[in-house]
Motif scaffolding. Structure first.
Motif, PDB file in Angstrom:
ATOM      1  N   PHE A  14      -3.453   2.607   5.107  1.00 54.28           N
ATOM      2  CA  PHE A  14      -4.382   3.141   6.111  1.00 54.28           C
ATOM      3  C   PHE A  14      -5.639   3.713   5.458  1.00 54.28           C
ATOM      4  N   ALA A  15      -5.450   4.471   4.366  1.00 55.74           N
ATOM      5  CA  ALA A  15      -6.593   5.143   3.733  1.00 55.74           C
ATOM      6  C   ALA A  15      -7.513   4.132   3.059  1.00 55.74           C
ATOM      7  N   GLY A  16      -6.935   3.261   2.235  1.00 57.21           N
ATOM      8  CA  GLY A  16      -7.740   2.297   1.482  1.00 57.21           C
ATOM      9  C   GLY A  16      -8.506   1.348   2.388  1.00 57.21           C
ATOM     10  N   ILE A  33      -7.940  -3.326  -4.781  1.00 54.88           N
ATOM     11  CA  ILE A  33      -6.801  -3.897  -5.513  1.00 54.88           C
ATOM     12  C   ILE A  33      -5.519  -3.430  -4.833  1.00 54.88           C
ATOM     13  N   ASP A  34      -4.689  -4.378  -4.436  1.00 54.84           N
ATOM     14  CA  ASP A  34      -3.371  -4.033  -3.889  1.00 54.84           C
ATOM     15  C   ASP A  34      -2.351  -5.007  -4.470  1.00 54.84           C
ATOM     16  N   GLN A  35      -1.113  -4.524  -4.614  1.00 50.36           N
ATOM     17  CA  GLN A  35      -0.069  -5.380  -5.179  1.00 50.36           C
ATOM     18  C   GLN A  35       0.331  -6.501  -4.215  1.00 50.36           C
ATOM     19  N   PHE A  41       1.768  -2.263   8.156  1.00 47.28           N
ATOM     20  CA  PHE A  41       1.716  -1.177   9.124  1.00 47.28           C
ATOM     21  C   PHE A  41       3.053  -0.450   9.090  1.00 47.28           C
ATOM     22  N   GLN A  42       3.128   0.595   8.275  1.00 47.78           N
ATOM     23  CA  GLN A  42       4.415   1.267   8.031  1.00 47.78           C
ATOM     24  C   GLN A  42       5.095   1.832   9.278  1.00 47.78           C
ATOM     25  N   PRO A  43       4.334   2.409  10.248  1.00 46.21           N
ATOM     26  CA  PRO A  43       5.034   3.038  11.375  1.00 46.21           C
ATOM     27  C   PRO A  43       5.979   2.115  12.145  1.00 46.21           C
ATOM     28  N   ARG A  78      -0.953  -5.684  -9.343  1.00 46.96           N
ATOM     29  CA  ARG A  78      -0.375  -4.331  -9.423  1.00 46.96           C
ATOM     30  C   ARG A  78      -1.161  -3.533 -10.450  1.00 46.96           C
ATOM     31  N   VAL A  79      -1.645  -2.391 -10.059  1.00 47.42           N
ATOM     32  CA  VAL A  79      -2.364  -1.548 -11.017  1.00 47.42           C
ATOM     33  C   VAL A  79      -1.321  -0.819 -11.863  1.00 47.42           C
ATOM     34  N   ALA A  80      -1.407  -1.037 -13.173  1.00 48.18           N
ATOM     35  CA  ALA A  80      -0.396  -0.457 -14.066  1.00 48.18           C
ATOM     36  C   ALA A  80      -0.875   0.864 -14.645  1.00 48.18           C
ATOM     37  N   GLY A 297      -4.769  10.025   1.376  1.00 49.97           N
ATOM     38  CA  GLY A 297      -3.562   9.628   2.108  1.00 49.97           C
ATOM     39  C   GLY A 297      -2.298  10.225   1.514  1.00 49.97           C
ATOM     40  N   ASP A 298      -1.225   9.418   1.501  1.00 50.15           N
ATOM     41  CA  ASP A 298       0.082   9.898   1.059  1.00 50.15           C
ATOM     42  C   ASP A 298       0.132  10.235  -0.430  1.00 50.15           C
ATOM     43  N   ALA A 299      -0.899   9.865  -1.174  1.00 52.26           N
ATOM     44  CA  ALA A 299      -0.929  10.199  -2.599  1.00 52.26           C
ATOM     45  C   ALA A 299      -1.509  11.591  -2.834  1.00 52.26           C
ATOM     46  N   LEU A 313       0.662  11.388   7.319  1.00 49.78           N
ATOM     47  CA  LEU A 313       0.607  10.594   8.547  1.00 49.78           C
ATOM     48  C   LEU A 313      -0.479   9.533   8.429  1.00 49.78           C
ATOM     49  N   GLY A 314      -0.260   8.422   9.171  1.00 47.68           N
ATOM     50  CA  GLY A 314      -1.244   7.345   9.178  1.00 47.68           C
ATOM     51  C   GLY A 314      -2.613   7.836   9.624  1.00 47.68           C
ATOM     52  N   SER A 315      -2.646   8.712  10.652  1.00 47.87           N
ATOM     53  CA  SER A 315      -3.949   9.154  11.165  1.00 47.87           C
ATOM     54  C   SER A 315      -4.689  10.000  10.134  1.00 47.87           C
TER      55      SER A 315
HETATM   56  C1  LIG Z   1       8.893   4.002   8.109  1.00 51.13           C
HETATM   57  C2  LIG Z   1       7.638   4.826   8.304  1.00 51.13           C
HETATM   58  C3  LIG Z   1       7.259   5.220   9.594  1.00 51.13           C
HETATM   59  C4  LIG Z   1       6.091   5.950   9.787  1.00 51.13           C
HETATM   60  N1  LIG Z   1       5.703   6.278  11.062  1.00 51.13           N
HETATM   61  C5  LIG Z   1       4.513   6.903  11.264  1.00 51.13           C
HETATM   62  C6  LIG Z   1       4.036   7.159  12.587  1.00 51.13           C
HETATM   63  O1  LIG Z   1       4.694   6.855  13.569  1.00 51.13           O
HETATM   64  N2  LIG Z   1       2.812   7.738  12.716  1.00 51.13           N
HETATM   65  C7  LIG Z   1       2.049   8.065  11.635  1.00 51.13           C
HETATM   66  O2  LIG Z   1       0.921   8.568  11.798  1.00 51.13           O
HETATM   67  N3  LIG Z   1       2.475   7.858  10.373  1.00 51.13           N
HETATM   68  C8  LIG Z   1       3.686   7.279  10.172  1.00 51.13           C
HETATM   69  N4  LIG Z   1       4.129   7.037   8.906  1.00 51.13           N
HETATM   70  C9  LIG Z   1       3.319   7.514   7.770  1.00 51.13           C
HETATM   71  C10 LIG Z   1       2.176   6.575   7.479  1.00 51.13           C
HETATM   72  O3  LIG Z   1       2.595   5.222   7.532  1.00 51.13           O
HETATM   73  C11 LIG Z   1       1.623   6.923   6.104  1.00 51.13           C
HETATM   74  O4  LIG Z   1       1.216   8.267   6.139  1.00 51.13           O
HETATM   75  C12 LIG Z   1       0.435   6.046   5.752  1.00 51.13           C
HETATM   76  O5  LIG Z   1       0.840   4.688   5.644  1.00 51.13           O
HETATM   77  C13 LIG Z   1      -0.190   6.482   4.427  1.00 51.13           C
HETATM   78  O6  LIG Z   1      -1.261   5.648   4.178  1.00 51.13           O
HETATM   79  P1  LIG Z   1      -1.792   5.426   2.696  1.00 51.13           P
HETATM   80  O7  LIG Z   1      -2.997   4.566   2.820  1.00 51.13           O
HETATM   81  O8  LIG Z   1      -1.926   6.724   2.008  1.00 51.13           O
HETATM   82  O9  LIG Z   1      -0.613   4.671   1.932  1.00 51.13           O
HETATM   83  P2  LIG Z   1       0.189   3.345   2.263  1.00 51.13           P
HETATM   84  O10 LIG Z   1       0.037   2.951   3.695  1.00 51.13           O
HETATM   85  O11 LIG Z   1       1.552   3.569   1.743  1.00 51.13           O
HETATM   86  O12 LIG Z   1      -0.541   2.239   1.387  1.00 51.13           O
HETATM   87  C14 LIG Z   1      -0.472   2.236   0.005  1.00 51.13           C
HETATM   88  C15 LIG Z   1      -0.877   0.882  -0.507  1.00 51.13           C
HETATM   89  O13 LIG Z   1      -0.977   0.952  -1.928  1.00 51.13           O
HETATM   90  C16 LIG Z   1      -0.424  -0.210  -2.490  1.00 51.13           C
HETATM   91  N5  LIG Z   1       0.008   0.121  -3.847  1.00 51.13           N
HETATM   92  C17 LIG Z   1       0.892   1.077  -4.221  1.00 51.13           C
HETATM   93  N6  LIG Z   1       1.014   1.121  -5.559  1.00 51.13           N
HETATM   94  C18 LIG Z   1       0.201   0.179  -6.048  1.00 51.13           C
HETATM   95  C19 LIG Z   1      -0.113  -0.277  -7.364  1.00 51.13           C
HETATM   96  N7  LIG Z   1       0.435   0.283  -8.459  1.00 51.13           N
HETATM   97  N8  LIG Z   1      -0.985  -1.293  -7.510  1.00 51.13           N
HETATM   98  C20 LIG Z   1      -1.562  -1.875  -6.407  1.00 51.13           C
HETATM   99  N9  LIG Z   1      -1.300  -1.477  -5.149  1.00 51.13           N
HETATM  100  C21 LIG Z   1      -0.447  -0.464  -4.965  1.00 51.13           C
HETATM  101  C22 LIG Z   1       0.708  -0.591  -1.542  1.00 51.13           C
HETATM  102  O14 LIG Z   1       1.032  -1.968  -1.633  1.00 51.13           O
HETATM  103  C23 LIG Z   1       0.117  -0.217  -0.183  1.00 51.13           C
HETATM  104  O15 LIG Z   1      -0.558  -1.307   0.400  1.00 51.13           O
HETATM  105  C24 LIG Z   1       5.308   6.313   8.679  1.00 51.13           C
HETATM  106  C25 LIG Z   1       5.708   5.944   7.388  1.00 51.13           C
HETATM  107  C26 LIG Z   1       6.853   5.211   7.205  1.00 51.13           C
HETATM  108  C27 LIG Z   1       7.252   4.805   5.812  1.00 51.13           C
END
Ligand SMILES: Cc1cc2nc3c(=O)[nH]c(=O)nc-3n(C[C@H](O)[C@H](O)[C@H](O)COP(=O)(O)OP(=O)(O)OC[C@H]3O[C@@H](n4cnc5c(N)ncnc54)[C@H](O)[C@@H]3O)c2cc1C
Length: 417
Positions: A14-16, A33-35, A41-43, A78-80, A297-299, A313-315
């Motif tokens: 979501f963030a990227g 760059i993504d793996q 769409f995790q939700p 994959r970013v190492a 985001g989640d990081a 959260l995704g939002s």
């Molecule tokens: C099962 C589940 C249900 C959820 N339900 C909800 C919900 O209902 N509502 C809500 O708001 N949130 C929900 N969430 C939380 C939400 O999905 C996350 O907060 C959100 O996806 C975080 O976004 P992000 O961009 O930080 O990371 P992510 O969406 O996790 O994306 C990270 C990306 O980085 C890539 N990546 C990781 N490591 C590497 C690497 N070394 N090299 C290259 N690429 C890499 C991955 O492939 C991925 O594409 C849920 C999460 C899960 C797991």
């Protein structure tokens, strides 16, 4: 030779995606760059695992998403390693890329909290691969129970973690056992099966109001979910789960929704880690002690304009991606970065057919039941990426609602791992 970009974004969640879209629109030379070559769409992963929607409904290729932005480049790798001082990232193929500004948005992974056996024996649910693997395991367990005939003990699933992911997953599996499995499997397989939702805290859906917690508890029980709250899991075995209070539950499948932590890339970045291994970012989303490095985001442990911690959260991730892009544009043009102002829309969780809970907006307007269910549907249709994905998911939901036809529940790939 090192290739150079204005911005590199690691991770297309979501963030990227939000950051690349905003930067691409502004004509910034950005490398994503993504793996995987697709956004996931995790939700809705739990719905893939329980055969309500297909993999193609929750995935969209990055190249399709960004084809209109000529300044955006996509790399599947994959970013190492990342060097936050030199502003370089190195892929597992050995290629190194350099940028004026780095955005680390690599998400999270399951946090097993060192629980013995959990990593080896439990199923996490953070990627499409995880969802397909869990779906296969459920189908293979059902097949095995049917083969063994009426002497078999059925299929027993334990979902660890009573947050929204655990509630949604347990509710969906229980619904499958109640309505779908009896249509496709004989020998009373479903009647001999069970779903348990377990957590060390005393109730499900901790951040929700007492009223919504009570509603969710009631509806889960009606769906057939057995709750075991207030005792932590001490071990996950191949054939069951042990608890701190001395109890055990037999199970063939344990789903781990018990917590998350920042991924290994963040752990190895050298940035100081806070709660959950995440980076405590500055209010403007930059990483402390660096210049031109954002973590999103989640990081990240992000805060709102009042300094309150934001949930994973995704939002939050999506808004942070857009906000970081604005700050990056300011960096590139010599402007001033602004602290992240998060627009709190609240949160929701689906329990099952016609049953959901939602707490909307900063004032947490509470709704539950069919109204919350409709709100959940509307929000997820809007959030899903791509018109085709939205239409396809809507058709699957309507079919499922009217007929309980989750025919993928009878499909299982050869991978039994
Ligand atoms: C099962 C589940 C249900 C959820 N339900 C909800 C919900 O209902 N509502 C809500 O708001 N949130 C929900 N969430 C939380 C939400 O999905 C996350 O907060 C959100 O996806 C975080 O976004 P992000 O961009 O930080 O990371 P992510 O969406 O996790 O994306 C990270 C990306 O980085 C890539 N990546 C990781 N490591 C590497 C690497 N070394 N090299 C290259 N690429 C890499 C991955 O492939 C991925 O594409 C849920 C999460 C899960 C797991």
């Amino acid at each position: 030779m090192e290739k150079t970009f204005e911005v590199i974004v690691v991770g297309g969640g979501f963030a990227g995606v939000a950051a690349v879209r905003a930067l691409g629109r502004a004509g910034v030379e950005v490398l994503l760059i993504d793996q995987n070559n697709y956004h996931q769409f995790q939700p809705l992963l739990y719905q893939v695992a329980t055969a309500q929607i297909g993999v193609s409904d929750v995935t969209r290729t990055f190249r399709g998403m960004f084809q209109r932005y000529r300044s955006a480049t996509v790399l599947t790798a994959r970013v190492a390693a990342v060097d936050v001082q030199a502003h370089t990232v190195t892929t597992s193929d050995g290629d190194t890329f350099h940028a004026q500004i780095l955005v680390l948005a690599a998400g999270a992974e399951a946090n097993y909290f060192n629980t013995p056996g959990a990593e080896e024996n439990a199923y996490p649910l953070y990627s499409v691969t995880d969802a397909v693997r869990l779906g296969n395991a459920l189908v293979h367990a059902l097949d095995a129970a049917q083969r063994q005939g009426s002497g078999s003990g059925g299929v027993h699933v334990v979902v660890v973690g009573g947050g929204p992911t655990g509630v949604e997953t347990a509710g969906a599996i229980a619904e499958n056992f109640k309505y779908v499995v009896p249509k496709y499997f004989s020998n009373d397989v479903a009647a001999r099966s069970s779903v348990h939702l377990v957590d060390m805290v005393p109730s499900v859906l901790t951040p929700f109001s007492d009223r919504n917690k009570a509603y969710a508890t009631r509806r889960l029980r009606q769906a057939g979910v057995r709750l075991k709250m207030g005792s932590g899991v001490t071990e996950v075995r191949r054939d069951g789960v042990d608890f701190a209070d001395g109890a055990s539950l037999p199970s063939q499948i344990v789903v781990w929704a018990g917590g998350l932590k920042a991924g290994t890339l963040i752990a190895q970045s050298g940035l100081p880690q806070g709660r959950g291994g995440r980076i405590d970012v500055n209010p403007d989303l930059t990483a402390p002690g660096t210049t031109g490095v954002y973590v999103l985001g989640d990081a990240a442990n992000m805060t709102d304009s009042r300094g309150e911690k934001l949930p994973q959260l995704g939002s939050c991730a999506q808004q942070a991606g857009k906000w970081a892009a604005r700050n990056i544009l300011a960096d590139l043009k010599g402007g001033r970065r602004k602290p992240f102002a998060y627009l709190d829309k609240g949160y929701m969780a689906m329990i099952g057919r016609g049953a959901a809970v939602a707490e909307i907006g900063r004032k947490r307007w509470q709704i539950q039941g069919p109204l919350a269910f409709l709100a959940w549907l509307a929000v997820h249709v809007v959030l899903l990426s791509g018109k085709r994905q939205r239409v396809s998911a809507l058709i699957s939901w309507a079919d499922d609602y009217l007929t309980h036809s989750r025919s993928h529940v009878v499909l299982g790939g050869p991978d039994r791992g």
